[in-house]
Design an enzyme around this catalytic site. Structure first.
Site, PDB file in Angstrom:
ATOM      1  N   ARG A  64     -11.012   3.694 -36.437  1.00 56.65           N
ATOM      2  CA  ARG A  64     -12.473   4.367 -36.481  1.00 56.65           C
ATOM      3  C   ARG A  64     -12.789   4.812 -37.969  1.00 56.65           C
ATOM      4  NH1 ARG A  64     -13.829  10.215 -34.834  1.00 56.65           N
ATOM      5  NH2 ARG A  64     -16.158   9.898 -34.618  1.00 56.65           N
ATOM      6  N   HIS A  68     -16.073   3.448 -40.004  1.00 62.05           N
ATOM      7  CA  HIS A  68     -16.998   4.403 -40.399  1.00 62.05           C
ATOM      8  C   HIS A  68     -17.187   4.212 -41.942  1.00 62.05           C
ATOM      9  CE1 HIS A  68     -17.615   7.499 -37.047  1.00 62.05           C
ATOM     10  NE2 HIS A  68     -17.380   6.583 -36.705  1.00 62.05           N
ATOM     11  N   VAL A  72     -20.993   2.625 -43.920  1.00 59.79           N
ATOM     12  CA  VAL A  72     -21.764   3.532 -45.070  1.00 59.79           C
ATOM     13  C   VAL A  72     -21.243   3.032 -46.493  1.00 59.79           C
ATOM     14  CG1 VAL A  72     -22.138   5.733 -45.863  1.00 59.79           C
ATOM     15  CG2 VAL A  72     -21.736   5.208 -43.302  1.00 59.79           C
ATOM     16  N   ASN A  96     -18.534  12.264 -39.003  1.00 61.44           N
ATOM     17  CA  ASN A  96     -17.368  12.007 -39.406  1.00 61.44           C
ATOM     18  C   ASN A  96     -16.314  13.187 -39.445  1.00 61.44           C
ATOM     19  OD1 ASN A  96     -17.665   9.425 -40.095  1.00 61.44           O
ATOM     20  ND2 ASN A  96     -18.242  10.052 -42.387  1.00 61.44           N
ATOM     21  N   HIS A 193     -13.035   0.685 -28.531  1.00 55.59           N
ATOM     22  CA  HIS A 193     -12.679   1.755 -27.755  1.00 55.59           C
ATOM     23  C   HIS A 193     -11.828   1.590 -26.480  1.00 55.59           C
ATOM     24  CE1 HIS A 193     -17.204   3.039 -28.834  1.00 55.59           C
ATOM     25  NE2 HIS A 193     -16.496   3.177 -29.734  1.00 55.59           N
ATOM     26  N   THR A 194     -11.159   0.464 -26.563  1.00 58.35           N
ATOM     27  CA  THR A 194     -10.095   0.312 -25.616  1.00 58.35           C
ATOM     28  C   THR A 194      -9.072   1.295 -25.930  1.00 58.35           C
ATOM     29  OG1 THR A 194      -8.416  -1.072 -24.441  1.00 58.35           O
ATOM     30  CG2 THR A 194      -8.855  -1.532 -26.688  1.00 58.35           C
ATOM     31  N   ASP A 244     -10.972   4.588 -22.362  1.00 64.55           N
ATOM     32  CA  ASP A 244     -10.865   3.574 -21.413  1.00 64.55           C
ATOM     33  C   ASP A 244      -9.418   4.246 -20.632  1.00 64.55           C
ATOM     34  OD1 ASP A 244     -10.537   1.148 -20.205  1.00 64.55           O
ATOM     35  OD2 ASP A 244      -9.452   0.131 -21.823  1.00 64.55           O
TER      36      ASP A 244
END
Length: 325
Positions: A64, A68, A72, A96, A193-194, A244
């Site tokens: 992540r 992120h 940006v 964040n 996202h698993t 998940d």
């Protein structure tokens, strides 16, 4: 005259294409540190493994952080910079504040600096750490072209441009397209996202006040709602939910089964069923016995890692990842 205008237009389009290519990975290459810091990748791998062995949940967090960072200002390590008295940095922007795992990147940087001072960028270390962390939990392994340099600008306000958990499919497609990523990249990278968790506060509106009338998001499986409400109360800011359920520690295609059952945690997960291409991919992975997810994830991560990179003499090589030189 018409021919000259036509030639001028072609040259202009070629220039735009070259600029776009430069901003999306030109200058990166495999084995970039082969001569200047030959053990760099091995050092980062070992430092990462030391943490993930003890706390496997950090893998999702580090993936992540990388995402992120890249969304940006490009993959320039700007999300790693600390705020100062005169500047509130990306790290302290609202999306964040829940990022974790900075200690892993700092440890890897310290180890690399001991071997090769001032050579390897924090942006490259972050890209390697994210890959190595996911592979450590039996996720896919992808090649990471290197040569990124570190950015010198980090603004909290710019973090608000990150794809939001409440984004709809139109917004998501536009945000990914603006970074040179396709609709397929969108649905594949959502598969990250698993693994991992999120706070109840991110879905409180979906559960308790979706349209401002004390209602629930109709895109959620109605049989799943009571279970979520038994865990998350309207003002709960601390409880964590699995992204998940049943597969929270396994990097696999099970996320797509969860989405297909209308049990994706975020509105942005549910949104994948609202587009022909993304919906088809969700169904393919959920129902497939020979999943292509790992291969697809490798391809999309390599593309994502090239977004807006600084190379050559742009930016700098930070001595400490949290501080501009």
């Amino acid at each position: 005259m018409a021919i000259q205008k036509h030639i001028a237009l072609i040259l202009q389009l070629l220039l735009i294409a070259l600029v776009f290519e430069f901003a999306n990975g030109s200058g990166l290459k495999l084995g970039f540190y082969k001569k200047t810091c030959p053990r760099a990748e091995a050092i980062v791998k070992r430092a990462t493994a030391n943490y993930i062995y003890r706390a496997p949940s950090l893998a999702a967090s580090l993936l992540r952080v990388h995402f992120h960072d890249c969304f940006v200002r490009g993959c320039d390590g700007s999300v790693l910079i600390n705020s100062t008295k005169n500047n509130q940095a990306e790290k302290d922007g609202p999306p964040n504040l829940s990022l974790r795992g900075f200690q892993v990147i700092d440890a890897a940087k310290t180890a690399v600096e001991a071997a090769c001072p001032g050579v390897v960028s924090c942006a490259d270390i972050l890209a390697l750490v994210a890959r190595d962390a996911i592979h450590q939990i039996k996720g896919p392994f992808w090649q990471v072209p290197l040569g990124r340099r570190d950015g010198r600008v980090s603004k909290a306000s710019e973090s608000l441009t990150l794809p939001a958990p409440f984004a709809n499919i139109t917004q998501l497609k536009a945000q990914f397209a603006s970074k040179g990523l396709s609709v397929k990249d969108l649905v594949v990278l959502s598969g990250g996202h698993t693994v991992g968790t999120s706070h109840c506060s991110t879905i409180a509106t979906r559960l308790y006040n979706f349209t401002g009338k004390g209602d629930t998001d109709p895109s959620l499986d109605p049989k799943y709602i009571p279970q979520l409400k038994s865990i998350c109360f309207p003002t709960d800011e601390t409880t964590l939910l699995a992204m998940d359920p049943g597969s929270v520690r396994s990097f696999d295609e099970h996320y797509y089964t969860t989405v297909l059952k209308r049990r994706g945690l975020f509105q942005s997960d549910a949104a994948l069923l609202n587009d022909k291409k993304t919906s088809a991919y969700v169904k393919l992975q959920a129902q497939s016995h020979g999943s292509t997810f790992f291969n697809d994830f490798q391809v999309s991560m390599i593309k994502m890692g090239k977004i807006g990179v600084l190379t050559g003499k742009a930016g700098e090589i930070r001595k400490h990842c949290a501080v501009i030189n």
